[in-house]
Design a protein around this motif. Structure first.
Motif, short mmCIF file in Angstrom:
data_model
loop_
_atom_site.label_atom_id
_atom_site.label_comp_id
_atom_site.label_asym_id
_atom_site.label_seq_id
_atom_site.Cartn_x
_atom_site.Cartn_y
_atom_site.Cartn_z
N THR A 149 -7.84 4.41 -7.38
CA THR A 149 -8.72 3.28 -7.08
C THR A 149 -10.16 3.76 -6.85
OG1 THR A 149 -6.89 2.15 -6.05
CG2 THR A 149 -9.07 1.38 -5.44
N GLN A 150 -11.11 3.03 -7.43
CA GLN A 150 -12.52 3.39 -7.22
C GLN A 150 -13.10 2.59 -6.05
OE1 GLN A 150 -14.02 5.69 -9.05
NE2 GLN A 150 -12.17 5.98 -10.26
N GLN A 172 -9.53 4.86 1.83
CA GLN A 172 -10.66 5.45 1.11
C GLN A 172 -10.97 6.85 1.64
OE1 GLN A 172 -13.97 2.85 1.34
NE2 GLN A 172 -15.22 4.05 -0.05
N LEU A 203 -10.16 -3.78 -4.05
CA LEU A 203 -8.70 -3.78 -4.12
C LEU A 203 -8.12 -4.71 -3.05
CD1 LEU A 203 -6.15 -2.26 -5.37
CD2 LEU A 203 -6.20 -0.90 -3.29
N PHE A 247 -12.19 0.38 -2.91
CA PHE A 247 -11.11 -0.05 -2.01
C PHE A 247 -11.35 -1.45 -1.43
CE2 PHE A 247 -10.29 4.37 -2.43
CZ PHE A 247 -8.93 4.49 -2.31
N GLU A 270 -1.29 5.02 -7.59
CA GLU A 270 -2.31 4.06 -8.00
C GLU A 270 -3.46 3.98 -6.99
OE1 GLU A 270 -2.09 -0.48 -9.43
OE2 GLU A 270 -0.36 0.77 -9.85
N LEU A 271 -3.12 4.15 -5.73
CA LEU A 271 -4.16 4.09 -4.70
C LEU A 271 -5.18 5.20 -4.93
CD1 LEU A 271 -4.41 2.10 -2.34
CD2 LEU A 271 -3.56 3.86 -0.84
N TYR A 281 0.83 -1.21 0.00
CA TYR A 281 0.00 0.00 0.00
C TYR A 281 0.86 1.26 0.00
CZ TYR A 281 -4.64 -2.03 0.14
OH TYR A 281 -5.81 -2.68 -0.21
#
Ligand code: PFF
Length: 481
Positions: free
Chosen positions: A127-128, A303, A133, A130, A123-124, A115
């Motif tokens: 992210t849509q 998030q 992921l 979490f 990239e985090l 992470y």
């Protein structure tokens, strides 16, 4: 063993950084806040503080006393202090606990590293979903294992450099950075509009949650305090075997425990305010906090951080905090086993006659060798990786790797924190309270009479009765109830 030549930590700061580094870890950031959420907020915090004061600190101190007096790895220390007796089995028990903890701890540490990298590459931030992921990671043993191997290798790299140039130096560099990052994150979290609600949730007694948790609060708090202080399994004993004569044990135990406890509370003061201030749905957030563990740190928090301005920086900080906290703890865990293998295990190898000093046997000469630190570290790391692989596989949604209905991962967590560490604590307090010569106890506490010896009788009473009985009662009540 050559006790005189034993290496010591070089500075007082190094000792605080190393011992507090061991204590401050995933336990503070990953476990403490969610335990508090599950077990009635302030009520849990209060019981936790009592466990630290009455059981944790006295046993930390006992480990320091035994380690410095015994001057060896955890099994060797018992052997040196009780020659010809069987107490060194306590040491083996501690070494086994360190190994089992590393099995699951390295896996979570691997996630923190992944992470951190995802935060740095951005990239985090892209992210849509979490939850998806994290679910992907849990269901992808190859990825987990790769990160776990990298983390284990980093830990091994530090420990291979030895006590001063490896453990002490790394802890001295990482701990101040960790505290700084922590304070920055805390300042950010508590100044968010709406942060108060989170603080109230953490620090106000919540009777409803507490009563549903009942006696479990006690076992949870006891297990958490031992896990967080790294106490009960020879880790602090091993570190203390590297303390010089002038180190003040009581002061060191107090400083280390205060730092550890402050970091746990600070972690709560980051996570709860952030959780409440940044969410649009406090109800489901409360549920996530209670479920705790991975959901909190790897789903909810990343998030939430995305909704902050300069989100990337905050998530880099947050995961850097986790990586640093983990690494200073994993090196202490690995050192428990490394010291043991390096000091206790001998291999006998044939040697050409012309190099041999001792008498030949049937023309073949043998010589005993110690296992060099880097080699010991490598072999142990392979063992940890194998255990970690089982843990990683046990986390997948369809994994059959279950023990007593728990995933193998949760099983190791349960057995070590809730059983082995408290039981180890009972062993240590009984040994120091009943078996160890009172003169040694007094000499270690007073640095050979050079500093005042206060509360000796009270301390001895705690070691003999309060700590072992108290821990045993909590353990039994928690397991039966
Ligand atoms: N104290 C560490 C934490 O709170 O994460 C975990 C730990 C480290 C436990 C070292 C035991 C130990 F020997």
């Amino acid at each position: 063993m050559d006790q005189k030549a034993r290496v010591t930590f070089g500075t007082k700061l190094g000792i605080i950084a190393a011992t507090a580094g061991s204590a401050v870890g995933l336990g503070n950031i990953w476990r403490f806040p969610s335990q508090a959420a599950q077990d009635g907020g302030a009520i849990f915090v209060f019981v936790y503080l009592a466990c630290v004061a009455f059981f944790g600190i006295p046993i930390v101190l006992a480990e320091f006393i035994l380690g410095r007096a015994g001057k060896a790895n955890s099994a060797g220390t018992y052997r040196n202090l009780a020659p010809g007796k069987k107490f060194h089995y306590f040491g083996y028990f501690a070494i086994l606990a360190a190994f089992l903890i590393m099995g699951f701890y390295m896996v979570v540490s691997g996630w923190t590293l992944e992470y951190l990298v995802l935060s740095i590459t951005g990239e985090l931030g892209r992210t849509q979903d979490f939850s998806a992921l994290f679910a992907n990671l849990r269901n992808n043993p190859t990825a987990q294992i790769t990160w776990m191997v990298i983390f284990t290798a980093a830990t091994a790299g530090i420990v291979a450099f030895g006590v001063k140039k490896g453990i002490e130096l790394a802890s001295k560099l990482m701990m101040p950075l960790l505290l700084l990052v922590m304070l920055i994150l805390c300042a950010r979290a508590v100044t968010l509009p709406g942060a108060n609600e989170g603080l109230v949730y953490l620090f106000a007694p919540n009777l409803e949650n507490a009563s549903s948790a009942g006696m479990r609060i006690l076992t949870d708090a006891l297990g958490q305090s031992f896990f967080s202080l790294s106490v009960g399994m020879g880790c602090l004993m091993t570190y203390a075997s590297y303390f010089g004569k002038d180190v003040r044990l009581v002061k060191t135990a107090g400083t280390m425990a205060s730092l550890d406890t402050s970091v746990a509370i600070l972690a709560g003061a980051i996570i709860f305010p952030a959780a409440f201030a940044l969410t649009t749905d406090p109800g489901s957030m409360v549920e996530t906090l209670k479920t705790g563990g991975p959901g909190l740190v790897f789903i909810a928090i990343p998030q939430l951080l995305q909704s902050l301005p300069a989100a990337q920086i905050w998530s880099v900080f947050f995961f850097l905090l986790l990586v640093l906290a983990s690494l200073t703890s994993t090196i202490s865990l690995l050192e428990v086993i490394t010291a043991f293998v390096h000091e206790e295990v001998r291999v006998t190898l044939p040697k050409p006659i012309r190099f041999q000093k001792t008498k030949p046997e049937n023309g073949v000469l043998h010589q005993e060798y110690r296992i060099a630190r880097p080699f010991a570290v490598s072999v142990i790391s392979i063992g940890i990786i194998v255990l970690g692989i089982f843990c990683s596989y046990s986390l997948g949604d369809h994994s059959a790797l279950k023990v007593f209905g728990m995933s193998f991962f949760d099983f190791l967590d349960f057995v070590t924190a809730k059983l082995m560490m408290p039981i180890g604590g009972i062993f240590i307090s009984l040994f120091a309270g009943w078996y160890l010569d009172k003169k040694i106890l007094a000499a270690e506490l007073s640095n050979e009479g050079t500093i005042p010896l206060r509360f000796f009788k009270t301390y001895s009473f705690i070691l003999r009765f309060i700590a072992p009985l108290g821990i045993a009662v909590v353990l039994v009540v928690g397991l039966v109830g």
